[in-house]
Design a protein around this motif. Structure first.
Motif, mmCIF file in Angstrom:
data_model
loop_
_atom_site.group_PDB
_atom_site.id
_atom_site.type_symbol
_atom_site.label_atom_id
_atom_site.label_comp_id
_atom_site.label_asym_id
_atom_site.label_seq_id
_atom_site.Cartn_x
_atom_site.Cartn_y
_atom_site.Cartn_z
ATOM 1 N N LEU A 26 0.833 -1.208 0.000
ATOM 2 C CA LEU A 26 0.000 0.000 0.000
ATOM 3 C C LEU A 26 0.866 1.256 0.000
ATOM 4 C CD1 LEU A 26 -2.796 -1.036 2.567
ATOM 5 C CD2 LEU A 26 -2.940 -0.964 0.087
ATOM 6 N N MET A 27 1.975 1.199 0.769
ATOM 7 C CA MET A 27 2.889 2.348 0.828
ATOM 8 C C MET A 27 3.552 2.587 -0.539
ATOM 9 S SD MET A 27 4.168 1.628 4.678
ATOM 10 C CE MET A 27 5.861 2.009 4.573
ATOM 11 N N PHE A 28 3.924 1.494 -1.206
ATOM 12 C CA PHE A 28 4.534 1.629 -2.539
ATOM 13 C C PHE A 28 3.532 2.236 -3.524
ATOM 14 C CE2 PHE A 28 7.827 -1.574 -1.307
ATOM 15 C CZ PHE A 28 8.923 -0.828 -1.693
ATOM 16 N N LEU A 29 2.285 1.734 -3.479
ATOM 17 C CA LEU A 29 1.259 2.245 -4.395
ATOM 18 C C LEU A 29 0.983 3.721 -4.124
ATOM 19 C CD1 LEU A 29 -1.222 -0.792 -4.391
ATOM 20 C CD2 LEU A 29 0.187 -0.015 -6.302
ATOM 21 N N ALA A 30 0.970 4.079 -2.819
ATOM 22 C CA ALA A 30 0.702 5.476 -2.444
ATOM 23 C C ALA A 30 1.789 6.414 -2.945
ATOM 24 C CB ALA A 30 0.570 5.595 -0.930
ATOM 25 N N GLY A 45 3.450 5.986 -5.643
ATOM 26 C CA GLY A 45 3.399 6.053 -7.102
ATOM 27 C C GLY A 45 4.112 4.943 -7.849
ATOM 28 N N VAL A 46 4.518 3.873 -7.172
ATOM 29 C CA VAL A 46 5.195 2.760 -7.859
ATOM 30 C C VAL A 46 4.138 1.897 -8.564
ATOM 31 C CG1 VAL A 46 6.744 0.781 -7.566
ATOM 32 C CG2 VAL A 46 7.005 2.766 -6.101
ATOM 33 N N LYS A 47 4.424 1.587 -9.832
ATOM 34 C CA LYS A 47 3.446 0.792 -10.601
ATOM 35 C C LYS A 47 3.980 -0.594 -10.952
ATOM 36 C CE LYS A 47 0.202 3.974 -11.146
ATOM 37 N NZ LYS A 47 0.436 5.253 -11.765
ATOM 38 N N LYS A 48 5.236 -0.862 -10.607
ATOM 39 C CA LYS A 48 5.795 -2.168 -10.957
ATOM 40 C C LYS A 48 5.328 -3.194 -9.928
ATOM 41 C CE LYS A 48 9.849 0.054 -12.878
ATOM 42 N NZ LYS A 48 11.149 0.595 -12.542
ATOM 43 N N TYR A 49 4.281 -3.938 -10.278
ATOM 44 C CA TYR A 49 3.644 -4.829 -9.298
ATOM 45 C C TYR A 49 4.525 -6.005 -8.870
ATOM 46 C CZ TYR A 49 -0.303 -1.972 -10.591
ATOM 47 O OH TYR A 49 -1.103 -0.888 -10.819
ATOM 48 N N ARG A 50 5.343 -6.487 -9.816
ATOM 49 C CA ARG A 50 6.228 -7.615 -9.461
ATOM 50 C C ARG A 50 7.241 -7.195 -8.406
ATOM 51 N NH1 ARG A 50 7.874 -10.434 -15.142
ATOM 52 N NH2 ARG A 50 5.851 -11.275 -15.641
ATOM 53 N N LEU A 51 7.774 -5.966 -8.620
ATOM 54 C CA LEU A 51 8.755 -5.422 -7.668
ATOM 55 C C LEU A 51 8.101 -5.238 -6.288
ATOM 56 C CD1 LEU A 51 11.700 -3.887 -7.621
ATOM 57 C CD2 LEU A 51 10.279 -1.867 -7.537
ATOM 58 N N ILE A 52 6.907 -4.685 -6.309
ATOM 59 C CA ILE A 52 6.178 -4.460 -5.050
ATOM 60 C C ILE A 52 5.969 -5.787 -4.325
ATOM 61 C CG2 ILE A 52 3.965 -3.723 -4.052
ATOM 62 C CD1 ILE A 52 3.708 -1.682 -6.293
ATOM 63 N N PHE A 53 5.526 -6.773 -5.078
ATOM 64 C CA PHE A 53 5.236 -8.098 -4.507
ATOM 65 C C PHE A 53 6.506 -8.715 -3.908
ATOM 66 C CE2 PHE A 53 4.766 -12.748 -4.968
ATOM 67 C CZ PHE A 53 3.630 -12.926 -4.191
ATOM 68 N N ALA A 54 7.597 -8.648 -4.684
ATOM 69 C CA ALA A 54 8.859 -9.265 -4.223
ATOM 70 C C ALA A 54 9.391 -8.573 -2.959
ATOM 71 C CB ALA A 54 9.892 -9.202 -5.338
ATOM 72 N N ILE A 55 9.435 -7.253 -2.993
ATOM 73 C CA ILE A 55 9.975 -6.520 -1.841
ATOM 74 C C ILE A 55 9.096 -6.716 -0.610
ATOM 75 C CG2 ILE A 55 10.512 -4.218 -0.924
ATOM 76 C CD1 ILE A 55 11.368 -3.372 -3.714
ATOM 77 N N SER A 56 7.792 -6.608 -0.813
ATOM 78 C CA SER A 56 6.868 -6.700 0.331
ATOM 79 C C SER A 56 6.904 -8.071 1.003
ATOM 80 C CB SER A 56 5.447 -6.395 -0.105
ATOM 81 O OG SER A 56 5.433 -5.215 -0.816
#
Lengths: 509, 168
Positions: free
Chosen positions: B113-117, B119-130
């Motif tokens: 949620l913090m990444f999306l807020a 402005g990050v749109k790379k979902y794979r990156l978000i998923f991996a990091i989170s």
């Protein structure tokens, strides 16, 4: 001045591979840990403590002392790259270092910081090596009144970290000073804790620091795509770092003065590396023709040389008097006590049956730390080369990651969720304050100096049976207060002259 | 040189307002301190800083601030302010949730949620990091630094009732 047989024995002790091996291990670990915001020098040393149980006393103190210097230096990496000091001692470095990073000179800033740290550390231990005996005589004369005078002298630094106006810098500093008074007083009463047990020891400095300097920075960071605004892509350059290292020596006067300030401040019990770095930064700015705050290399050299030099001074006080000069040296002292070694004047008396006693042991520690300070340079440059790649990441990716590190770091310092909440509040304060030109670093300074000044003044009052004015009967206090008054007057006259000049120029037009 | 007419910027009152509010709290709290030594010193400091803050307000309003020749008004970009506010709110919520859900669960939920807020749109990156970051941090802290991260009510309940339950 020297005990040559002891020195010879110390060299023999250093021939042990175990003693030499623990130096790079301690450095590597502590530079990385020190660079993580929220992990203080004390924490880097504390987390190494369990390891020392399996080591001999000399290797134990060597790994801890190496970690001490490494962590102080490590804090400068993130201070320069992300305006996030890994340790409180790098707060002054963040001011000039980050400004240089924004100008695309991160490699240069890292090179300067690494070399200044290395030289500062080596200088202080060399100094301690030569003047160990007179040092113990001088340090013994510092008690509460003198420490109060040192803290008051620290307030003059507010004139440097002034923000958009001197009044705002002072207001922010006093705000921090007041926040530093939260908690238990020297008389045992609690102030402004609102019944919260977590605040009895006052606002945790690390947490406040993370909030004011790191967390608040996230929101400023989001205002641009990358940290570096120059438009060209920043490539960590080992050659630039080495070139900057050579540049450090050109400012040799600043380097030596800062190392001396750091060593002397380190000698004073409880003064610590943060005060050393700020005092030295202040002195460098007073003597600089180029204004500070916009990425002046002299500021980085001053701050880093002093904070690493304070380590040698603190260790000297701890070893010679048995008084820990900083929280980190208190932990090292604790480790020595675990190994059956009691620091203090008696440590200098050699015992036939104990190799870890007398000047041999003291010399062995000093020599290993000179070696550790020298090793900080190649290891520091290598680690910061890789660490500096962080600034190539977009701020929108960095912001949540730093937020996560800030939350974890603030929690880790005392394992209280409450601390993480404090961090968030201070983050907002830092953001709003900086937006209106009030420097958050001044608040940090106030929080560091406030409890020291308050506590030492109260202890002085107790010492003189309720009459704090009696502190002026002590010569060192008079000297320190005279320096403070001179520094303040100098700043005030400088300010007046600056205001007069534009007025004269406009009247000429 | 023609003098520009200066307007009162209410934003300039925010920081002195915070300082004065803190002073007021300290003043109120200092009344409860029994020892005269403590009371006197604290009141002196409070009054001193109060006077200083008032001076800053007066200075800002009536004399104007000297900046580098440019007058910057903060908090003008509303879309940026919304993004900053959202991220701040999410971090606050993350800390609140950490107490209930524990470190790993709350981090895995809140980090995306913090990444999306921001402005990050790379979902794979978000998923991996989170997923990786909380686990690696947890192991690092627990195993190497010996620092316990919050387990939260749910995690504690699960551990007590599932792992340590005597099934037979």
């Amino acid at each position: 001045m020297f005990d040559l047989p002891a020195l010879q024995n110390a060299f023999i002790m250093l021939m042990d591979w175990k003693v030499l091996m623990v130096i790079p291990i301690g450095l590597l670990y502590s530079i990385i840990v020190g660079a993580i915001p929220g992990f203080t020098t004390s924490m880097a040393i504390t987390t190494l403590l369990p390891l020392t149980y399996v080591l001999d006393p000399l290797s134990a103190i060597v790994i801890l002392a190496s970690a001490y210097g490494g962590a102080i230096y490590g804090g400068s990496i993130t201070a320069i790259l992300l305006h996030t000091p890994g340790t409180p001692a790098s707060a002054a470095t963040a001011i000039e270092g980050y400004a240089m990073t924004q100008k695309g000179e991160a490699s240069r800033a890292l090179g300067l910081a690494t070399t200044a740290s290395s030289i500062g550390g080596a200088f202080s231990y060399l100094f301690v090596f030569f003047v160990m005996v007179p040092i113990s005589w001088f340090a013994l004369r510092f008690s509460s009144p003198e420490l109060f005078a040192v803290a008051v002298f620290g307030i003059t630094i507010l004139a440097v970290i002034r923000g958009s106006s001197l009044a705002k810098g002072i207001a922010a500093g006093f705000f921090g000073f007041l926040l530093g008074l939260v908690g238990m007083t020297a008389y045992g009463q609690t102030r402004a804790t609102f019944g919260r047990v977590e605040l009895i020891e006052g606002f945790p400095t690390v947490t406040v620091l993370i909030g004011l300097l790191a967390f608040s920075q996230i929101f400023t960071m989001l205002e641009q795509k990358y940290i570096v605004q120059t438009g060209r892509e920043f490539e960590p350059n080992f050659r630039d770092m080495v070139k900057a290292s050579a540049e450090t020596f050109k400012d040799w006067f600043n380097l030596i003065r800062s190392s001396l300030i750091g060593t002397f401040v380190g000698l004073m019990p409880a003064a610590g590396s943060s005060i050393a770095s700020f005092i030295s930064y202040n002195e460098a700015s007073r003597n600089s023709k180029v204004p500070f705050g916009n990425g002046n290399p002299a500021g980085i050299i001053a701050s880093e040389a002093a904070n690493n030099a304070s380590e040698g001074g603190a260790m000297a006080t701890m070893l010679s008097l048995g008084i820990p000069g900083s929280p980190s040296s208190a932990i090292i002292m604790g480790a020595l006590l675990i190994h059956g070694i009691r620091p203090g004047p008696k440590l200098f008396i050699p015992k036939d049956y104990d190799p870890y006693s007398g000047m041999t042991f003291v010399y062995a520690i000093i020599l290993t730390q000179i070696l550790a300070a020298i090793l900080t340079w190649p290891m520091g440059l290598t680690i910061s080369k890789w660490g500096s790649r962080i600034i190539k990441i977009e701020t929108k990716v960095l912001a949540p990651l730093i937020a996560f590190l800030c939350v974890v770091g603030s929690f880790a310092s005392r394992s209280f969720i409450f601390d993480a909440s404090i961090m968030v509040v201070f983050g907002l304060i830092g953001f709003v304050f900086s937006k209106y030109g009030y420097p958050p670093v001044a608040i940090v300074l106030g929080i560091i100096l406030g409890p020291i000044a308050d506590g030492e003044l109260m202890r002085s009052a107790m010492l003189f049976f309720g009459n704090p004015w009696m502190i002026f009967t002590r010569p060192i206090v008079i000297v320190l207060f005279s320096i403070t008054a001179a520094a303040l007057l100098f700043t005030a006259f400088g300010e007046l002259r600056k205001k007069k000049k534009p007025a004269e120029e406009s009247s000429d037009d | 040189m023609e003098k520009e007419k200066k307007r009162i910027d209410l934003g300039e009152l925010i920081v002195p307002g915070i300082i004065i509010a803190t002073m007021a709290v300290f003043l109120y709290q200092s009344i409860g301190i029994d020892r005269p030594e403590d009371n006197l010193r604290l009141v002196c400091i409070v009054v001193g800083v109060l006077a200083l803050s008032l001076a800053v307000i007066l200075f800002s309003i009536f004399r104007g601030e000297e900046t580098d020749g440019k007058k910057k008004t903060p908090f003008r970009d509303t879309s940026l302010l919304k993004r900053q506010g959202l991220l701040y709110g999410l971090v606050a919520a993350y800390i609140f949730l950490m107490n209930i859900l524990g470190f790993i669960v709350s981090s895995t939920v809140m980090l995306p949620l913090m990444f999306l807020a921001s402005g990050v749109k790379k979902y794979r990156l978000i998923f991996a990091i989170s997923l990786l970051l909380p686990v690696v941090t947890y192991i690092l802290f627990r195993r190497f630094f010996n620092i316990l991260l919050p387990e939260g009510m749910i995690e504690t309940c699960l551990v007590d009732n599932v792992l340590y339950r005597k099934w037979f």
